[in-house]
Design a protein around this motif. Structure first.
Motif, mmCIF file in Angstrom:
data_model
loop_
_atom_site.group_PDB
_atom_site.id
_atom_site.type_symbol
_atom_site.label_atom_id
_atom_site.label_comp_id
_atom_site.label_asym_id
_atom_site.label_seq_id
_atom_site.Cartn_x
_atom_site.Cartn_y
_atom_site.Cartn_z
ATOM 1 N N UNK A 13 0.828 -1.217 0.000
ATOM 2 C CA UNK A 13 0.000 0.000 0.000
ATOM 3 C C UNK A 13 0.861 1.265 0.000
ATOM 4 N N UNK A 14 1.934 1.256 0.814
ATOM 5 C CA UNK A 14 2.765 2.464 0.890
ATOM 6 C C UNK A 14 3.719 2.602 -0.302
ATOM 7 N N UNK A 15 3.683 1.613 -1.203
ATOM 8 C CA UNK A 15 4.391 1.762 -2.488
ATOM 9 C C UNK A 15 3.460 2.392 -3.519
ATOM 10 N N UNK A 16 2.226 2.682 -3.091
ATOM 11 C CA UNK A 16 1.277 3.352 -3.976
ATOM 12 C C UNK A 16 0.323 2.410 -4.691
ATOM 13 N N UNK A 17 0.404 1.112 -4.391
ATOM 14 C CA UNK A 17 -0.529 0.169 -5.031
ATOM 15 C C UNK A 17 -1.752 0.017 -4.131
ATOM 16 N N UNK A 18 -2.927 0.178 -4.704
ATOM 17 C CA UNK A 18 -4.153 0.159 -3.897
ATOM 18 C C UNK A 18 -4.427 -1.204 -3.292
ATOM 19 N N UNK A 19 -5.102 -1.204 -2.147
ATOM 20 C CA UNK A 19 -5.554 -2.473 -1.573
ATOM 21 C C UNK A 19 -6.927 -2.799 -2.196
ATOM 22 N N UNK A 26 -9.725 -1.345 -4.726
ATOM 23 C CA UNK A 26 -10.021 -1.815 -6.088
ATOM 24 C C UNK A 26 -11.432 -2.389 -6.220
ATOM 25 N N UNK A 27 -11.874 -3.139 -5.180
ATOM 26 C CA UNK A 27 -13.194 -3.762 -5.316
ATOM 27 C C UNK A 27 -14.331 -2.771 -5.052
ATOM 28 N N UNK A 28 -14.011 -1.534 -4.686
ATOM 29 C CA UNK A 28 -15.040 -0.490 -4.625
ATOM 30 C C UNK A 28 -15.161 0.163 -6.002
#
Ligand code: OAD
Length: 221
Positions: A13-19, A26-28
């Motif tokens: 997450x802190x590398x900028x990739x969404x959870x 992403x699933x929202x």
């Protein structure tokens, strides 16, 4: 000490990739059934490829963070550390770790028919074919498919002294069941997460992975 570590989206997450399951996750934004199932790929391969092309691009632009580097350091310091990830990004490898990708890899492609695997191009498209003539798909595990390395992972969890889950909500099986497998085998369990994920662990460390994971690793080596 034998340690098995399971990582989830929270470590990247802190590398900028969404959870996946946060309110802006992403699933929202995407309907899981339309982008992450074999049925979706059969119905609309172009849309599924577009979803994974975007994720591949984000992954290429992201960098491993101190949590990825700390786990790689722990693995170098001890031959008895198995790292399993649910993540399809390659940030663990780019930090120098060897990991089992139970949900596959964004950077790999595979044939829908003969199961041949190869390095994925940055952009895949519905016209991409395997040498055998069948369609190429991202080498990721979709809902309804079996994750990779399950026997190997279960064996590693049972044979560990410590089982650690980092940055995972514990909502997706079979990964979510590893903590019960560990518990039954009397393996010590530890959760390292931004917030308690609701599963039962012997110990929890709460906070952002870039701080908690390097601190935990420093305490071990
Ligand atoms: P989730 O999005 O479900 O959960 C991410 C977890 O990471 C949550 O518990 C957050 O609290 C935590 N988290 C967020 N930021 C963090 C940070 N900076 N440091 C530490 N923890 C943080 O992601 P996963 O559990 O990985 O499967 O999801 C499991 C699977 O569900 C994925 O592999 C994917 C998805 O559907 C497939 O696509 C097959």
């Amino acid at each position: 000490m034998k340690i098995t570590i399971l990582t989830g989206a929270g470590i990247s997450a802190e590398s900028g990739l969404g959870t996946f399951r946060s309110t802006d996750g992403l699933w929202a934004k995407y309907d899981l059934a339309k982008v992450a199932t074999p049925e979706a790929f059969n119905r609309d391969p172009a849309m599924v490829h577009e979803f994974y092309n975007l994720r591949r691009k984000a992954c290429i632009e992201a960098q491993p963070n101190p949590a990825h580097f700390a786990l790689a350091e722990l693995q170098r310091a001890s031959p008895n550390v198995t790292i399993v990830t649910q993540n399809v990004d390659d940030l663990h490898e780019r930090a120098g770790a060897k990991v089992l990708h139970m949900h596959g890899e964004l950077m790999r492609a595979r044939c829908v028919k003969c199961d041949r695997r190869w390095e994925a191009p940055v952009r895949m498209s519905a016209g991409d074919l395997c040498d055998c003539g069948a369609a190429a798909r991202p080498d990721v595990v979709w809902f309804g498919e079996s994750p990779y390395f399950i026997e190997e992972i279960t064996h590693a969890v049972r044979g560990s002294d410590l089982f650690v889950v980092i940055g995972s909500s514990g909502k997706v099986y079979p990964a979510a069941g590893f903590v019960q497998i560990a518990d039954k085998a009397r393996v010590d369990t530890l959760e390292i997460n931004l917030e308690r994920n609701g599963q039962v662990f012997d110990r929890s460390i709460v906070g952002p992975a870039t701080q908690t994971v390097p601190e935990w690793v420093r305490g071990l080596i």
